[in-house]
Write a protein that holds these residues in place. Structure first.
Motif, PDB file in Angstrom:
ATOM      1  N   THR A   1      -1.665  32.388  39.530  1.00 62.98           N
ATOM      2  CA  THR A   1      -3.067  32.356  39.121  1.00 62.98           C
ATOM      3  C   THR A   1      -4.008  32.472  40.312  1.00 62.98           C
TER       4      THR A   1
ATOM      5  N   ALA B   1      -6.374  33.890  42.858  1.00 61.66           N
ATOM      6  CA  ALA B   1      -7.139  35.136  42.906  1.00 61.66           C
ATOM      7  C   ALA B   1      -7.486  35.531  44.337  1.00 61.66           C
TER       8      ALA B   1
ATOM      9  N   SER C   1      -8.359  33.062  30.420  1.00 57.32           N
ATOM     10  CA  SER C   1      -9.147  32.716  31.605  1.00 57.32           C
ATOM     11  C   SER C   1     -10.480  32.076  31.223  1.00 57.32           C
TER      12      SER C   1
ATOM     13  N   ALA D   1     -14.219  33.802  35.067  1.00 57.04           N
ATOM     14  CA  ALA D   1     -13.305  34.924  35.256  1.00 57.04           C
ATOM     15  C   ALA D   1     -13.617  36.060  34.289  1.00 57.04           C
ATOM     16  N   ASN D   2     -13.990  35.701  33.057  1.00 57.91           N
ATOM     17  CA  ASN D   2     -14.371  36.727  32.091  1.00 57.91           C
ATOM     18  C   ASN D   2     -15.626  37.470  32.544  1.00 57.91           C
TER      19      ASN D   2
ATOM     20  N   ARG E   1      -3.857  39.914  38.952  1.00 57.90           N
ATOM     21  CA  ARG E   1      -4.902  38.995  38.506  1.00 57.90           C
ATOM     22  C   ARG E   1      -6.161  39.760  38.094  1.00 57.90           C
TER      23      ARG E   1
END
Length: 484
Positions: A201, A203, A449, A453-454, A281
């Motif tokens: 996960t 990033a 997420s 993140a979206n 990711r």
């Protein structure tokens, strides 16, 4: 070829170590907490064989002549996306509720890695070959495939190396036959799935070029060393008459412990390659966001139906104020529908030669769906009224001594008698007001997420050059500005 329901059930009776409510589960398919979810996944396999639904749920592979599940098909045309959308609707219609982690959504994550084969080839050409092999297996073998993303993480202000290293899944050693991994992942449906695409996960890898945490692989859920510690299920907390959705479509989440699990080299998709980890990711939901957002559209349909039936029962559907709230729900629903439809109509060729939904429209639709869901649920609560939180249970309606009173006060007219009123209120309560409803709402923060993140996905995929150029020309800015 497409599997049968019986083949699926036998495949998860493999001696895996599953725990729930502090007890070891002897038989996952028959356990009351898992039975609804397992039954639903088995039903999807069954739909692929029934004459009425087989044409919708499957396709005939031209090269092999085999019939395969449409959900696993690599998308190469708009027709493929329309077919996938119809297949998901068929499943949700049949199950009479929303199920999310049943494979058609999560298999799309591997397609994102298929698009990144050039990245995989940078470290080892075997890894690109492995992803092609596993995609072929998903198409031809039809396993129940899920996703493993989120780790416990521990203290997020520290690097994994500066605390208990197992807080993020990592490789502890290599062998001639593969790698050995240790750590944990939160996974929905893992306890009754066949395999999972497991990936990090993280990033931002900073300056790390190589890391034992930068690993992605396919894990067999029956592998030695795996342990599934599951949250309590909602099924069984009340009767199906009182909580019809919780007892029909609850999906169980697990903390999956990787206690020195051996991963064969042929199942490793990338390893010690932070660029590959960062790539997956950034692109993980390129395809799977479609199936996820489609399910939120179905939640909107259920809320509209529950609210509208309620105001019809009580004779309020002609009131302008009620119609305005129903219109708000319809606008929310159609906003999701419009983004899904447009993302197919304006689909784009992916780097790997597949057809991906228009990325800006798809990710924007996902944000619209998740951001608007809490408000839509509250609007549905308003339209259903306070009785969804105060109505007695079904057993009270059956009790001879008090049933006449409930019959009197819950019957509305000759068409709407007490039992139908009770059924609707019980359904609406489970949809928007129960523990299960709260879990489903919070699940939006986990399933694909969190909001930041979206929104980041929208930022990366929106074409900002168009508005910039529009204003440059409209404001008559200099050429020096355009060069920046």
């Amino acid at each position: 070829m497409i599997r049968t329901a019986e083949e699926y059930l036998e495949s998860i009776r493999d001696g895996r170590e599953v725990w729930i409510d502090g007890e070891r589960v002897k038989d996952v398919p028959d356990h009351p907490a898992f039975a609804p979810a397992v039954r639903n996944r088995a039903r999807i396999y069954q739909l692929a064989h029934e004459p009425d639904t087989q044409p919708t749920m499957t396709y005939l592979d031209e090269q092999t002549g085999q019939r395969n599940a449409i959900g696993n098909k690599l998308p190469r045309s708009q027709r493929d996306w329309w077919d996938k959308r119809t297949a998901v609707d068929t499943v949700l219609d049949d199950l009479r509720g929303v199920v999310t982690r049943v494979g058609d959504e999560t298999v799309g994550e591997m397609w994102s890695l298929f698009d990144g084969q050039d990245v995989l080839n940078e470290v080892d050409p075997r890894f690109a070959a492995n992803i092609r092999t596993h995609i072929a297996r998903s198409v031809q073998g039809d396993p129940f495939h899920v996703s493993a993303n989120t780790d416990p993480k521990g203290d997020r202000s520290k690097r994994p190396q500066d605390q208990d290293p197992d807080m993020l899944l990592h490789v502890v050693r290599e062998t001639d036959s593969g790698i050995v991994v240790r750590g944990a992942k939160y996974e929905t449906a893992a306890a009754y799935a066949n395999q999972a695409f497991t990936k990090p996960t993280i990033a931002n890898w900073g300056s790390d070029e190589l890391s034992d945490y930068a690993v992605g692989f396919i894990v067999d859920m029956g592998a030695p060393g795996l342990r599934f510690i599951c949250r309590s299920g909602f099924a069984g907390r009340g009767t199906p008459r009182d909580y019809p959705l919780a007892n029909r479509v609850d999906e169980i989440d697990s903390l999956v412990i990787f206690d020195d699990v051996h991963i064969p080299w042929e199942n490793v998709l990338f390893y010690r390659h932070t660029r590959a980890a960062a790539y997956i990711r950034a692109t993980l939901h390129r395809y799977s966001a479609f199936a996820y957002t489609q399910r939120v559209e179905r939640l909107a349909d259920l809320m509209i139906g529950a609210a509208l039936w309620n105001v019809k029962q009580t004779g309020l559907h002609h009131q302008p104020a009620v119609q305005e709230k129903l219109a708000d729900l319809a606008i929310y629903r159609e906003g999701i529908n419009a983004h899904l439809t447009a993302s197919i109509a304006l689909a784009q060729e992916s780097p790997g030669g597949l057809l991906m939904p228009n990325q800006s429209l798809l990710y924007t639709g996902r944000v619209l769906a998740t951001r608007g869901l809490p408000g839509a649920m509250h609007t549905a609560r308003e339209l259903c009224g306070g009785q969804i939180c105060i109505t007695p249970d079904a057993a009270s309606f059956d009790a001879p001594e008090i049933a006449p009173w409930l019959e009197k006060y819950y019957s509305i007219n000759e068409n709407w008698l007490a039992e139908d009123r009770r059924k609707l209120l019980a359904f609406a309560r489970d949809l928007v007001n129960s523990d299960y409803a709260g879990h489903r709402l919070t699940f939006q923060l986990f399933a694909q997420s969190p909001p930041f993140a979206n929104l980041g996905a929208v930022y990366r995929n929106f074409d900002f050059d168009g508005p910039l150029d529009l204003v440059r020309r409209a404001a008559d800015l200099s050429d020096r500005v355009a060069a920046k």
